[in-house]
Design a protein around this motif. Sequence first.
Motif, PDB file in Angstrom:
ATOM      1  N   ILE A   5      11.229   2.042 104.469  1.00 12.62           N
ATOM      2  CA  ILE A   5      12.178   2.964 103.834  1.00 12.62           C
ATOM      3  C   ILE A   5      13.588   2.381 103.888  1.00 12.62           C
ATOM      4  N   LYS A   6      13.937   1.774 105.052  1.00 18.42           N
ATOM      5  CA  LYS A   6      15.263   1.139 105.167  1.00 18.42           C
ATOM      6  C   LYS A   6      15.413   0.007 104.166  1.00 18.42           C
ATOM      7  N   GLU A   7      14.352  -0.781 104.025  1.00 20.46           N
ATOM      8  CA  GLU A   7      14.379  -1.888 103.066  1.00 20.46           C
ATOM      9  C   GLU A   7      14.535  -1.357 101.644  1.00 20.46           C
ATOM     10  N   PHE A   8      13.829  -0.246 101.347  1.00 23.27           N
ATOM     11  CA  PHE A   8      13.937   0.363 100.017  1.00 23.27           C
ATOM     12  C   PHE A   8      15.380   0.773  99.724  1.00 23.27           C
ATOM     13  N   PHE A   9      16.015   1.457 100.680  1.00 19.46           N
ATOM     14  CA  PHE A   9      17.386   1.924 100.465  1.00 19.46           C
ATOM     15  C   PHE A   9      18.368   0.767 100.337  1.00 19.46           C
ATOM     16  N   TYR A 126      19.375   9.746  84.631  1.00 18.84           N
ATOM     17  CA  TYR A 126      20.267   8.983  85.505  1.00 18.84           C
ATOM     18  C   TYR A 126      19.478   8.301  86.633  1.00 18.84           C
ATOM     19  N   LEU A 127      18.589   9.058  87.244  1.00 13.94           N
ATOM     20  CA  LEU A 127      17.767   8.509  88.322  1.00 13.94           C
ATOM     21  C   LEU A 127      16.852   7.401  87.813  1.00 13.94           C
ATOM     22  N   ALA A 128      16.205   7.647  86.680  1.00 10.59           N
ATOM     23  CA  ALA A 128      15.277   6.650  86.132  1.00 10.59           C
ATOM     24  C   ALA A 128      15.996   5.348  85.816  1.00 10.59           C
ATOM     25  N   GLY A 139      11.044   6.046  94.299  1.00 12.42           N
ATOM     26  CA  GLY A 139      12.422   6.542  94.213  1.00 12.42           C
ATOM     27  C   GLY A 139      12.489   8.004  93.870  1.00 12.42           C
ATOM     28  N   PHE A 140      11.671   8.429  92.918  1.00 10.06           N
ATOM     29  CA  PHE A 140      11.622   9.847  92.577  1.00 10.06           C
ATOM     30  C   PHE A 140      11.041  10.661  93.732  1.00 10.06           C
ATOM     31  N   GLY A 141      10.075  10.074  94.440  1.00  9.31           N
ATOM     32  CA  GLY A 141       9.502  10.765  95.592  1.00  9.31           C
ATOM     33  C   GLY A 141      10.531  10.993  96.687  1.00  9.31           C
ATOM     34  N   ARG A 280       4.470   6.546  96.780  1.00  6.99           N
ATOM     35  CA  ARG A 280       4.091   5.167  97.104  1.00  6.99           C
ATOM     36  C   ARG A 280       2.683   4.860  96.596  1.00  6.99           C
ATOM     37  N   LEU A 281       1.775   5.828  96.743  1.00  7.70           N
ATOM     38  CA  LEU A 281       0.410   5.637  96.249  1.00  7.70           C
ATOM     39  C   LEU A 281       0.393   5.499  94.730  1.00  7.70           C
ATOM     40  N   ALA A 282       1.238   6.288  94.060  1.00  8.76           N
ATOM     41  CA  ALA A 282       1.309   6.231  92.593  1.00  8.76           C
ATOM     42  C   ALA A 282       1.840   4.890  92.113  1.00  8.76           C
ATOM     43  N   ASP A 283       2.725   4.262  92.911  1.00 11.82           N
ATOM     44  CA  ASP A 283       3.241   2.937  92.551  1.00 11.82           C
ATOM     45  C   ASP A 283       2.185   1.849  92.743  1.00 11.82           C
ATOM     46  N   LYS A 284       1.071   2.195  93.399  1.00 11.97           N
ATOM     47  CA  LYS A 284       0.002   1.221  93.613  1.00 11.97           C
ATOM     48  C   LYS A 284      -1.186   1.451  92.686  1.00 11.97           C
ATOM     49  N   ILE A 285      -1.611   2.713  92.541  1.00 11.32           N
ATOM     50  CA  ILE A 285      -2.856   2.957  91.786  1.00 11.32           C
ATOM     51  C   ILE A 285      -2.627   3.644  90.440  1.00 11.32           C
ATOM     52  N   GLY A 286      -1.436   4.192  90.203  1.00  9.19           N
ATOM     53  CA  GLY A 286      -1.171   4.825  88.914  1.00  9.19           C
ATOM     54  C   GLY A 286      -0.746   6.267  89.039  1.00  9.19           C
ATOM     55  N   ARG A 287       0.002   6.718  88.022  1.00  2.44           N
ATOM     56  CA  ARG A 287       0.587   8.063  88.053  1.00  2.44           C
ATOM     57  C   ARG A 287      -0.385   9.144  87.569  1.00  2.44           C
ATOM     58  N   VAL A 288      -1.076   8.867  86.458  1.00  5.95           N
ATOM     59  CA  VAL A 288      -1.895   9.889  85.810  1.00  5.95           C
ATOM     60  C   VAL A 288      -3.057  10.325  86.699  1.00  5.95           C
ATOM     61  N   LYS A 289      -3.712   9.374  87.364  1.00  4.78           N
ATOM     62  CA  LYS A 289      -4.854   9.709  88.222  1.00  4.78           C
ATOM     63  C   LYS A 289      -4.458  10.702  89.305  1.00  4.78           C
TER      64      LYS A 289
END
Length: 414
Positions: A5-9, A126-128, A139-141, A280-289
């Motif tokens: 999380i620190k690395e992300f920020f 703006y966020l996107a 980021g949205f999470g 984080r899971l959505a960034d790995k396997i997908g949003r729609v699922k």
Amino acid sequence: MLPKIKEFFSRQSKNYLVLLFRRGYASLFNSLPMSYTSLYMKSLGMQEIGIGYLRSLGDAVSAIVSPFVGFFADVKSLKRSLMTAMLIEVITPLFYIFAWDWKLLILASIFSVLTMNIVNVVEVVYLANSLRRTTRATGFGISSTISTISSLIAPMIAAFIVETFGGISTEGIKPLFIVQFLGLAALAPIPMVFLKDIKGSGKKFNLRDDFKEMVKILKGRKWLQRWILIEALGGYVWGITMPYVMIYAVEYKGATPWILGLMSSTLNAISLLCSIPIGRLADKIGRVKLLVAFRPTFYLSQLIFILAPNPWFLIISWALRGVFFSSTPLWQTIAMELVPEEERGRWSGIKGFISGLVRIPSATIGGYIWTYLSPEAPFILALLIDLFIRLPLIYMTPETLKKEEYFRIYEGGQ
């Protein structure tokens, strides 16, 4: 987990950090009266059908204004668009504070719905635009987590204020709007000063030409049309129920201010625990699922809410709804990734306009169904719409995680 999380920020822009701060304080103060707005209207003499009329009127105004805000954000300035939305946000509580009769709530209701919709349109864009695609769902999470922390605290503060000033009544609820106004007004200058503007395309602002351009884009891409339909139907899922949820909880399930506070705090606590892992899971396997996988929690929550034998079951219902709401960042992520960055403001405006027009009658319909069928009927109808219409349409949406693969489909118009 913490080092990641620190690395992300450390890799995020100043804009993203300022927007997180804004979301945090805005969620705190806007959440204070959230559970009590419809109850406040009833305390001033308004009935369910009247509440529905006012909400529909607010939706109508919002549907007209949203495209202008989105188009302006694309071609002129995101910051100026957000500052305008924040100004409306700050003055909205004043209409509730100075209302001594239900007729004076007309402007309050219009500005309340308008604020919620246009702030969401600009802030999400703006966020996107402040996040890279590979970390956008995360980021949205995190953004959702920050706002959820504030929303977790607010309901119990609100319950204390309402109980202190006289319970569920005009006198007990009005102080919530006073605190909301003071908090928003005091902190609004910070994002106004520190946000860096993201300039638009600079081309001449022409709503008609831009509207035609977006219609042309929609014509060749059926999944974009479906997404607008999904959002429009979502207006009915929430529009026919949300104005009446807390009225139902208080009048038919015996909820007290403390029960209402625990409901909202539980929802936000569960959402807080789940938002970042889901992102984080959505960034790995997908949003729609994942979006599809989490929808049954809403259906179970709705059933428990309707059938609750005592007020404590309402808290269980809202805990399940918290699991469901933790998938909201995925919704925002998909909506932004469906179009190129330079089209996001216009896309947000046009889908807000079309879906907004479609859902205008929803709150009024909910009021009539409540009055002439039963108080449970709006909640049952909302469940059926989501389960049998929206869920299959969401499942049919193309996955947007991998930019190259998605835009190969997008550019082909398939």
